[in-house]
Design an enzyme around this catalytic site. Sequence first.
Site, PDB file in Angstrom:
ATOM      1  CG  ASP A 103      -0.277  -0.429   2.501  1.00  0.00           C
ATOM      2  OD1 ASP A 103       0.966  -0.372   2.564  1.00  0.00           O
ATOM      3  OD2 ASP A 103      -0.977  -0.819   3.436  1.00  0.00           O
ATOM      4  CG  ASN A 158      -9.033  -1.502  11.809  1.00  0.00           C
ATOM      5  OD1 ASN A 158      -8.075  -2.127  11.352  1.00  0.00           O
ATOM      6  ND2 ASN A 158      -9.488  -0.391  11.260  1.00  0.00           N
ATOM      7  CG  HIS A 177      -5.850  -2.170   8.665  1.00  0.00           C
ATOM      8  ND1 HIS A 177      -5.983  -1.052   9.471  1.00  0.00           N
ATOM      9  CD2 HIS A 177      -4.527  -2.254   8.395  1.00  0.00           C
ATOM     10  CE1 HIS A 177      -4.793  -0.511   9.661  1.00  0.00           C
ATOM     11  NE2 HIS A 177      -3.893  -1.227   9.020  1.00  0.00           N
ATOM     12  CD  GLU A 191      -8.717   1.070   7.651  1.00  0.00           C
ATOM     13  OE1 GLU A 191      -8.671   0.125   8.457  1.00  0.00           O
ATOM     14  OE2 GLU A 191      -8.216   2.185   7.871  1.00  0.00           O
TER      15      GLU A 191
HETATM   16  C1  GLP Z   1      -0.408   0.235   8.462  1.00  0.00           C
HETATM   17  C2  GLP Z   1      -0.061  -0.588   7.233  1.00  0.00           C
HETATM   18  C3  GLP Z   1      -0.317  -2.047   7.464  1.00  0.00           C
HETATM   19  C4  GLP Z   1       0.292  -2.481   8.778  1.00  0.00           C
HETATM   20  C5  GLP Z   1      -0.351  -1.721   9.902  1.00  0.00           C
HETATM   21  C6  GLP Z   1       0.151  -2.105  11.272  1.00  0.00           C
HETATM   22  O1  GLP Z   1      -1.736   0.538   8.533  1.00  0.00           O
HETATM   23  N1  GLP Z   1      -0.772  -0.165   6.087  1.00  0.00           N
HETATM   24  O2  GLP Z   1       0.209  -2.797   6.396  1.00  0.00           O
HETATM   25  O3  GLP Z   1       0.125  -3.858   8.970  1.00  0.00           O
HETATM   26  O4  GLP Z   1      -0.057  -0.341   9.696  1.00  0.00           O
HETATM   27  O5  GLP Z   1       1.293  -1.367  11.582  1.00  0.00           O
HETATM   28  P1  GLP Z   1       2.204  -1.620  12.839  1.00  0.00           P
HETATM   29  O6  GLP Z   1       3.004  -2.820  12.514  1.00  0.00           O
HETATM   30  O7  GLP Z   1       3.041  -0.384  12.949  1.00  0.00           O
HETATM   31  O8  GLP Z   1       1.313  -1.821  13.999  1.00  0.00           O
END
Ligand code: GLP
Length: 239
Positions: free
Chosen positions: A67, A135, A137, A142
Amino acid sequence: MEIIIMENAAEIGEAAGKLFVKAIQKKPDIVLGLATGASPVPTYQYISAACQKGEVSLRDVRTYNLDEYVGLPRNDKNSYYTFMHEQLFNHTDIQEQNVHFLDGNATDVEAECRSYDDQLDKAHIDIQLLGIGRNGHIGFNEPSICFTKGAFKVKLTESTIDANSKYFDENPMPHYALTMGIGSIMKAKKIVMIATGSAKADAMAAMIKGEVTPVCPASILQFHPNVVVYLDKAAAKLL
Ligand code: GLP
């Protein structure tokens, strides 16, 4: 789903890092789907160190990131393009033409998303690395009323904005992103998920033990035949 509960993020980084290094050694032109966020950082550090020690080469590896934020210049310090270069690519011998991102500044978003889907279909990801949002995702898919197939532009939820805005100290965090679709993620031959910390405990329980529903996008992974989940004790506390 193979569930591996480890002591902490460092141990997970080493275990997941070894998995990737072995996979690259076995198939030097492997295709990897990559994730951003804090969760994969120790894994990227392990791969970077192995590359610098000459244990593995990423010269022929191709990568596709999950993304990208909409509207951030590609070299902005908060873009996922910059994140991946700082956390992994700059410490390896990967070739720039082999790294792929959705273009969050595309003027024709629909064309950009269809083009990324086509590239993913042709590339056929061998291993997809995933983190998970609080959440549930994955990528930036989402919670929703349906699972997505291909890439699309998504409006980020309050939960995600709340979780990620800590990284944006100067400019406000974008509220939109482009993300790979759930359908493309599910086509990867193998999926490796990393979740650490108690903030991920609810999402882990919903993903592993809950019903398969787009309200928890990660729950679709119950239907994938080859998933390894690395989680620490805090993220595993509701299992
Ligand atoms: C972002 C990314 C996701 C990732 C998520 C969790 O939203 N788009 O791909 O898994 O964050 O991030 P973290 O590992 O910092 O909790």
